[in-house]
Design a protein around this motif. Structure first.
Motif, mmCIF file in Angstrom:
data_model
loop_
_atom_site.group_PDB
_atom_site.id
_atom_site.type_symbol
_atom_site.label_atom_id
_atom_site.label_comp_id
_atom_site.label_asym_id
_atom_site.label_seq_id
_atom_site.Cartn_x
_atom_site.Cartn_y
_atom_site.Cartn_z
ATOM 1 N N ILE A 101 56.806 48.654 7.820
ATOM 2 C CA ILE A 101 55.870 48.498 8.935
ATOM 3 C C ILE A 101 54.707 49.505 8.848
ATOM 4 C CG2 ILE A 101 57.212 49.938 10.554
ATOM 5 C CD1 ILE A 101 55.921 46.611 11.660
ATOM 6 N N PHE A 115 50.676 48.309 9.330
ATOM 7 C CA PHE A 115 49.697 48.896 10.241
ATOM 8 C C PHE A 115 48.582 49.601 9.468
ATOM 9 C CE2 PHE A 115 53.206 48.847 13.584
ATOM 10 C CZ PHE A 115 52.653 47.799 14.281
ATOM 11 N N LEU A 129 46.112 47.077 8.391
ATOM 12 C CA LEU A 129 45.321 46.513 9.491
ATOM 13 C C LEU A 129 44.302 47.504 10.066
ATOM 14 C CD1 LEU A 129 48.154 44.603 11.390
ATOM 15 C CD2 LEU A 129 46.324 43.590 10.012
ATOM 16 N N ARG A 142 40.634 43.697 7.797
ATOM 17 C CA ARG A 142 40.829 42.687 8.845
ATOM 18 C C ARG A 142 39.870 41.511 8.634
ATOM 19 N NH1 ARG A 142 40.841 47.184 11.974
ATOM 20 N NH2 ARG A 142 38.960 46.579 13.092
ATOM 21 N N LEU A 183 41.322 39.239 6.040
ATOM 22 C CA LEU A 183 42.391 38.405 6.612
ATOM 23 C C LEU A 183 41.797 37.238 7.394
ATOM 24 C CD1 LEU A 183 45.049 40.875 8.040
ATOM 25 C CD2 LEU A 183 45.200 39.476 5.976
ATOM 26 N N GLU A 184 40.757 37.546 8.196
ATOM 27 C CA GLU A 184 40.160 36.489 9.023
ATOM 28 C C GLU A 184 39.561 35.392 8.144
ATOM 29 O OE1 GLU A 184 37.914 38.127 12.372
ATOM 30 O OE2 GLU A 184 39.410 39.699 12.568
ATOM 31 N N LEU A 205 46.767 33.934 2.795
ATOM 32 C CA LEU A 205 47.535 34.605 3.843
ATOM 33 C C LEU A 205 49.020 34.471 3.574
ATOM 34 C CD1 LEU A 205 45.950 33.583 7.270
ATOM 35 C CD2 LEU A 205 45.728 35.756 6.078
ATOM 36 N N LEU A 211 52.379 39.974 9.224
ATOM 37 C CA LEU A 211 51.982 39.667 10.593
ATOM 38 C C LEU A 211 53.215 39.527 11.491
ATOM 39 C CD1 LEU A 211 49.018 39.187 11.525
ATOM 40 C CD2 LEU A 211 49.529 36.770 11.586
ATOM 41 N N SER A 212 54.233 38.839 10.989
ATOM 42 C CA SER A 212 55.458 38.645 11.771
ATOM 43 C C SER A 212 56.160 39.973 12.027
ATOM 44 C CB SER A 212 56.426 37.718 11.031
ATOM 45 O OG SER A 212 55.841 36.458 10.867
ATOM 46 N N ALA A 223 54.824 42.965 12.258
ATOM 47 C CA ALA A 223 54.080 43.729 13.260
ATOM 48 C C ALA A 223 54.282 43.120 14.652
ATOM 49 C CB ALA A 223 52.597 43.764 12.910
ATOM 50 N N GLU A 224 54.198 41.805 14.735
ATOM 51 C CA GLU A 224 54.374 41.151 16.044
ATOM 52 C C GLU A 224 55.774 41.429 16.592
ATOM 53 O OE1 GLU A 224 51.594 37.313 16.497
ATOM 54 O OE2 GLU A 224 53.107 37.125 14.926
ATOM 55 N N TRP A 251 57.571 44.086 16.028
ATOM 56 C CA TRP A 251 57.603 45.472 16.511
ATOM 57 C C TRP A 251 57.060 45.525 17.947
ATOM 58 C CZ3 TRP A 251 54.327 49.257 18.342
ATOM 59 C CH2 TRP A 251 54.869 50.547 18.406
ATOM 60 N N PHE A 252 55.950 44.825 18.193
ATOM 61 C CA PHE A 252 55.372 44.811 19.545
ATOM 62 C C PHE A 252 56.315 44.153 20.544
ATOM 63 C CE2 PHE A 252 51.379 45.359 17.170
ATOM 64 C CZ PHE A 252 50.882 46.451 17.864
#
Lengths: 109, 109
Positions: free
Chosen positions: A7, A11, A14, A20, A23-24, A73, A78-79, A81-82, A84-85
């Motif tokens: 993790i 971060f 990101l 970023r 990624l977009e 991608l 992403l999963s 990090a999400e 963790w939140f």
């Protein structure tokens, strides 16, 4: 899931605006390092460094076919990090709920 | 919301295991830098540096009363990061949906 992608690296990947932005753009289509470099106004070498950091964070995958490295991608980072939140939020909300209950019980007493 | 907290700083703050450990402990109660340092096995000076990075990322607030600086969670940084993830995911899911529609239309033709 979190254990599969460090993790810290997600971060760290990101924490940079160019990473970023990469990624977009990859959200629209897989692209080569050369095409990714153009709108960023940085060298291809700089983009390759960013791509290595994004790949270490499980956010993209790259594949070299002939002389072209294509990036796409990858959902793992992403999963992670999400997740963790979500874990933190549910932990904290439970604590705040218990605090609310304790305060309510105190008022009733 | 994202503009209020520089998202680079939020992700940078989250990219260190000691800083995430500090956030997790502050989820239980506001604490001083000295109390936060103990279980981490680092100096108070090191914790103070971590706290400055967490505060710059909008993840905590600190308040000095007398000689003690107390730290507590602050929701702005967490919300900014979660919003970034929500925006990306919804953007990407919309694109994948459109891609699915295009493929389906192609099959019908």
């Amino acid at each position: 899931m979190t254990d599969l992608v460090p993790i810290d690296r997600v971060f760290h990947a990101l924490a940079d605006p160019n990473r970023r932005a990469i990624l977009e753009r990859l959200g629209t289509a897989p692209l080569s390092a050369t095409l990714l470099a153009e709108p960023l106004g940085v060298t291809v070498a700089a983009v390759v460094q960013h791509l290595q950091i994004l790949e270490a964070g499980g956010l993209i995958r790259t594949e070299k076919v002939g002389r072209v490295r294509t990036c796409r991608l990858h959902p793992a980072g992403l999963s992670a990090a999400e997740q963790w939140f979500r874990d933190r939020r549910s932990e904290w909300e439970q604590r705040f709920d218990r605090l609310g209950e304790l305060l309510a019980a105190d008022e009733d007493a």
